[in-house]
Design a protein around this motif. Structure first.
Motif, PDB file in Angstrom:
ATOM      1  N   ASP A  37     -53.021  48.961 -23.874  1.00  0.00           N
ATOM      2  CA  ASP A  37     -52.167  49.870 -23.118  1.00  0.00           C
ATOM      3  C   ASP A  37     -52.764  50.016 -21.729  1.00  0.00           C
ATOM      4  O   ASP A  37     -53.767  49.386 -21.394  1.00  0.00           O
ATOM      5  N   PHE A  38     -52.122  50.853 -20.911  1.00  0.00           N
ATOM      6  CA  PHE A  38     -52.599  51.062 -19.545  1.00  0.00           C
ATOM      7  C   PHE A  38     -53.386  52.367 -19.398  1.00  0.00           C
ATOM      8  O   PHE A  38     -53.734  52.754 -18.279  1.00  0.00           O
ATOM      9  N   LEU A  39     -53.655  53.046 -20.512  1.00  0.00           N
ATOM     10  CA  LEU A  39     -54.285  54.367 -20.454  1.00  0.00           C
ATOM     11  C   LEU A  39     -55.791  54.232 -20.280  1.00  0.00           C
ATOM     12  O   LEU A  39     -56.579  54.440 -21.204  1.00  0.00           O
ATOM     13  N   ARG A  40     -56.171  53.881 -19.062  1.00  0.00           N
ATOM     14  CA  ARG A  40     -57.589  53.752 -18.730  1.00  0.00           C
ATOM     15  C   ARG A  40     -57.860  54.501 -17.432  1.00  0.00           C
ATOM     16  O   ARG A  40     -56.941  54.800 -16.668  1.00  0.00           O
ATOM     17  N   GLN A 104     -52.768  55.524 -12.164  1.00  0.00           N
ATOM     18  CA  GLN A 104     -52.289  54.141 -12.119  1.00  0.00           C
ATOM     19  C   GLN A 104     -51.579  53.741 -13.406  1.00  0.00           C
ATOM     20  O   GLN A 104     -50.653  52.934 -13.383  1.00  0.00           O
ATOM     21  N   TRP A 105     -51.996  54.328 -14.532  1.00  0.00           N
ATOM     22  CA  TRP A 105     -51.310  53.968 -15.780  1.00  0.00           C
ATOM     23  C   TRP A 105     -49.849  54.391 -15.745  1.00  0.00           C
ATOM     24  O   TRP A 105     -48.995  53.729 -16.329  1.00  0.00           O
ATOM     25  N   ASP A 106     -49.535  55.512 -15.058  1.00  0.00           N
ATOM     26  CA  ASP A 106     -48.142  55.935 -14.943  1.00  0.00           C
ATOM     27  C   ASP A 106     -47.336  54.949 -14.111  1.00  0.00           C
ATOM     28  O   ASP A 106     -46.188  54.610 -14.443  1.00  0.00           O
ATOM     29  N   ASN A 109     -46.867  51.738 -16.216  1.00  0.00           N
ATOM     30  CA  ASN A 109     -45.868  51.934 -17.264  1.00  0.00           C
ATOM     31  C   ASN A 109     -44.458  51.934 -16.689  1.00  0.00           C
ATOM     32  O   ASN A 109     -43.527  51.382 -17.282  1.00  0.00           O
TER      33      ASN A 109
END
Length: 409
Positions: A37-40, A104-106, A109
């Motif tokens: 995922d992008f949750l970093r 950035q994860w938002d 996404n």
């Protein structure tokens, strides 16, 4: 054997943006992202006005506006007598007179959702590009490895490395590179922010310490510059020494000196500044940090990477649709993007030499001076000249706009 028109290594801003644009042109695209995922905790969360304009052109502006964001429209410089405005973005041309601070994860996404609405787009998470497929003197695709250890191949007319400054594909392609020495590395950490703290971006330059504090609402995202290679020695001492020099320059941080309790809260960025002399080979192209590793100065790396992706999509969509990408097509992308990259890196090198290097060596101490440096004061007093720094920071050189095939206005 799996085939696609274009395979992109790396699901960062450049990779996802390029995939979205090419898919809207009708190109078959596969993006490989090694994480699930992008949750970093990304270091770069700045979305510049040129990217905000681009999102509007792509029909994504309203969706982006719903994301949790902090507006950065000025940079204030601490001196002995208080804060002086260094840069104001309020007079920028265009609709967006600010930099949006968004996780950035938002952003990723949002772009991924838009891309996945295109039938030609495929995003493969937990899949890392680990090598190139070579044939008849050209790159024919890439080898991948999943998080479960499965290996496979994707053959493509074009393989694009958007996998960052430590790109595996760039290293394997063995493209010629030019590097510049840098005087610093950077520590990244967070400090609580209160409502009585100033807003915006706060650069701090004291003897032997340079930092930038970015207003993220309830916390400060802090980048503290340290002398190159000094991290290992510093970590043998107390972690409170990370914040203490900043609190001496900006008194409103004095009650937060002991917030950091362990070194795991401080991330190290090994600062590099380089640029490929040639970004491409037959069937292969590097973009973003894979083509040019940027210094954190001014936080322009994400913006440049996205601009690279837009220029590449505009140039390469027609030959990809025809099934034949030639070297001259790839060379056109590099020619288009070399000038803004070189100018930006030149400015960063100047800041390294005139501000960061002298501050780290103890020869420059702006925070304890009575007023801002002469250069800053001269720029601030000349009407036309004072607009140059905010324009370069916020809009950059040669901003790119969405190609007609990708617009949704």
């Amino acid at each position: 054997m799996e085939r696609t028109g274009c395979v992109i290594a790396g699901g960062g801003p450049a990779g996802i943006m390029l995939g979205l644009l090419l898919a809207r042109a009708g190109v078959q695209v596969t993006v490989l992202e090694k994480h699930g995922d992008f949750l970093r905790d990304f270091r770069g969360d700045t979305v510049h006005p040129t990217t905000l304009d681009l999102l509007d052109e792509l029909g994504l502006g309203d969706e982006f506006a719903k994301l949790p964001a902090r507006v950065l429209n000025q940079v204030q410089l601490p001196v002995r007598n208080g804060l002086q405005t260094l840069v104001s973005l309020r007079n920028l041309p265009g609709k967006h007179k600010y930099i949006a601070m968004v996780p950035q994860w938002d952003l990723l996404n949002l772009l991924a959702r838009a891309a996945q609405r295109e039938p030609n787009f495929r995003l493969r998470m937990n899949t890392e590009a680990v090598g190139l497929i070579l044939g008849e003197g050209a790159v024919r695709g890439c080898v991948y490895r999943t998080s479960e250890g499965e290996r496979g191949e994707i053959h493509a007319e074009l393989t694009v490395a958007c996998d960052g400054r430590n790109s595996v594909l760039r290293a394997e392609a063995n493209l010629p590179v030019r590097e510049w020495s840098t005087p610093m590395d950077a520590w990244w950490f967070r400090l609580p922010r209160t409502e009585i703290d100033p807003a915006g971006a706060i650069p701090v330059a004291t003897a032997r310490r340079v930092a930038v504090l970015l207003d993220r609402g309830d916390y400060w995202q802090c980048a503290s510059i340290i002398a190159k290679g000094s991290d290992a020695v510093a970590r043998q001492g107390p972690v409170a020494e990370v914040v203490r020099p900043l609190a001496e320059a900006v008194p409103w941080l004095r009650d937060r000196v002991d917030v950091l309790t362990e070194w795991d809260q401080v991330q190290l960025l090994n600062v590099r500044l380089d640029r490929l002399r040639r970004w491409y080979s037959e069937g292969f192209l590097c973009l973003g940090d894979a083509a040019h590793a940027m210094s954190p100065v001014a936080g322009v790396g994400i913006n440049l990477a996205i601009q690279d992706a837009v220029a590449a999509a505009r140039t390469l969509a027609p030959p990809l649709l025809s099934g034949r990408v030639r070297l001259r097509d790839l060379a056109r992308v590099q020619r288009r993007r070399t000038f803004p990259t070189a100018v930006t890196q030149g400015i960063q090198r100047l800041v390294h030499a005139r501000v960061i290097g002298p501050a780290l060596s103890g020869r420059l101490d702006i925070a304890n001076a009575d007023r801002a440096p002469l250069t800053v004061r001269v720029f601030a007093r000349i009407p036309y000249v004072r607009g140059i720094p905010p324009y370069l920071i916020a809009r950059g050189i040669r901003p790119e706009h969405a190609p007609g095939f990708a617009r949704r206005i």
